[in-house]
Design a protein around this motif. Structure first.
Motif: not given
Length: 400
Positions: A29-35, A129-139, A179-190
């Protein structure tokens, strides 16, 4: 067009050029975003524990620790090994944080806080800093501390249930979609948070949870009548879950074809089944109401000719269609090759043929940022750079 040759040392361009990312993510999830961020020009420093990201070891590769999944989603990054439970490792990461634009991690909230790198601690070191949390379930929900992987979230968001409606058996889809859709979501959110910072100078905390992401993704069409209060139907989009929605068997193989809107239906009927003209399937609304019957009739029809014959006819009628391809066939696909989609990269462990960025920019194009790093390959250089930091912010830029 031949695949583009990319030298690992090529100066990076792209719309994220000048952005430094401290990446504490693992798996996909996270590595796909940062890739993608690396391909778009960001300097991504991947912080790994002494044993490395587990993904290094889960698929085939030319040497241990360089499995294909890892190599693809960590390309163009720099690997720095730090034991964050050791005071020296934690100190080094704190120094790196002060020059970062993005800090992103995929640990549970309690774990990252115990290490001393929760948002409050990191933002105290670097308020912008932009601080991004990648979780399984929201806090904010009761499942916040549960472990989650792609299979877990596919089950939670209803994918196996949808598959059961299609096939009669609850199954996962054949890709790590969550994993991949959440990674793309982390990308656009960041990147949205980076855009806000560009306008205001303010950093902020971002949270992306796989479950919430996939629930939103699945309910785009499947909310259907359940969207209304009171509900007008169950949550399901009928066309997507009818058991007859599948590639059509032809006389010699399989074909994807969607005779969908009224123009396409009329063209198909005129060319293939004139006696269907004027029937109770004449409009999209009528066909949607009896979609199982429509698919069954089309299945009988497509069995009469070969795949090649149907492709020739359907494309002449401007009806969407495609042969059913294997994954291996993508590497020799005429369209992808002509578009220069694949990029060949030299690495210490051999040549790599990467699928390149699927996006195109007229002024700031991205490209494969280089090979994935061996474990700890950049530790010494990155830590040495801390002793002589550039003037200003990350990469020598002056912050607002």
């Amino acid at each position: 067009m031949e695949p583009r040759e990319t030298d690992a040392a090529t100066a990076r361009g792209g719309p994220l050029s000048g952005i430094r990312v401290i990446d504490l993510t693992a798996m996909v999830m996270g590595p796909y975003c940062t890739q993608i961020m690396a391909d778009m020009g960001a300097d991504v420093i991947k912080i790994e524990p002494p044993a490395g990201d587990n993904t290094r070891y889960i698929s085939v590769g030319p040497e241990r620790g360089m499995g294909g999944v890892f190599v693809n989603v960590n390309r163009g990054k720099r690997s720095v090994v730090l034991d964050l439970r050791d005071p020296e490792g934690a100190r080094a990461l704190r120094e790196l944080v002060t020059g970062a634009d993005v800090f992103i991690h995929s640990m549970r909230a309690s774990a990252i806080d115990r290490l001393g790198f929760g948002y409050e601690q990191v933002s105290a070191l670097n308020p912008t800093v932009v601080y991004t949390n990648c979780y399984g379930y929201g806090r904010r929900g009761p499942d916040a501390d549960l472990t989650a992987y792609d299979d877990t979230i596919q089950a939670e968001c209803g994918l196996p249930s949808v598959q059961r409606q299609l096939t009669g058996e609850a199954t996962y889809v054949g890709t790590i979609m969550a994993d991949k859709i959440a990674g793309l979501t982390a990308l656009y959110a960041t990147t949205m948070a980076l855009f806000h910072r560009e306008r205001t100078g303010e950093g902020q905390e971002v949270e992306v949870a796989m479950f919430e992401t996939m629930a939103a993704f699945m309910l785009v069409e499947h909310a259907n009548g359940a969207l209304f209060d009171p509900p007008l139907s169950s949550a399901a989009y009928p066309r997507a879950v009818t058991p007859n929605r599948r590639p059509y068997r032809t006389a010699d193989g399989y074909l994807s074809a969607l005779v969908y809107n009224d123009k396409q239906w009329t063209a198909f009927v005129d060319a293939v089944r004139p006696h269907w003209a004027g029937s109770h399937f004449a409009t999209l609304e009528q066909r949607a109401a009896r979609i199982d019957e429509v698919y069954a009739l089309l299945a009988e029809t497509f069995a009469e000719r070969t795949t090649a014959q149907w492709l020739e006819l359907l494309r002449a009628l401007d009806i969407p269609c495609a042969p059913v391809r294997s994954m291996d066939e993508l590497f020799d696909n005429e369209h992808l090759t002509a578009a220069g989609f694949f990029e060949t990269v030299d690495s210490p462990y051999g040549k790599l043929r990467f699928p390149g960025p699927p996006t195109w920019f007229s002024r700031t194009p991205g490209r494969v940022a280089g090979p994935a790093p061996r474990l700890g390959a950049d530790t010494a250089r990155v830590l040495d750079d801390l002793a002589s930091p550039a003037e200003g912010g990350a990469n020598g830029r002056t912050r607002r």
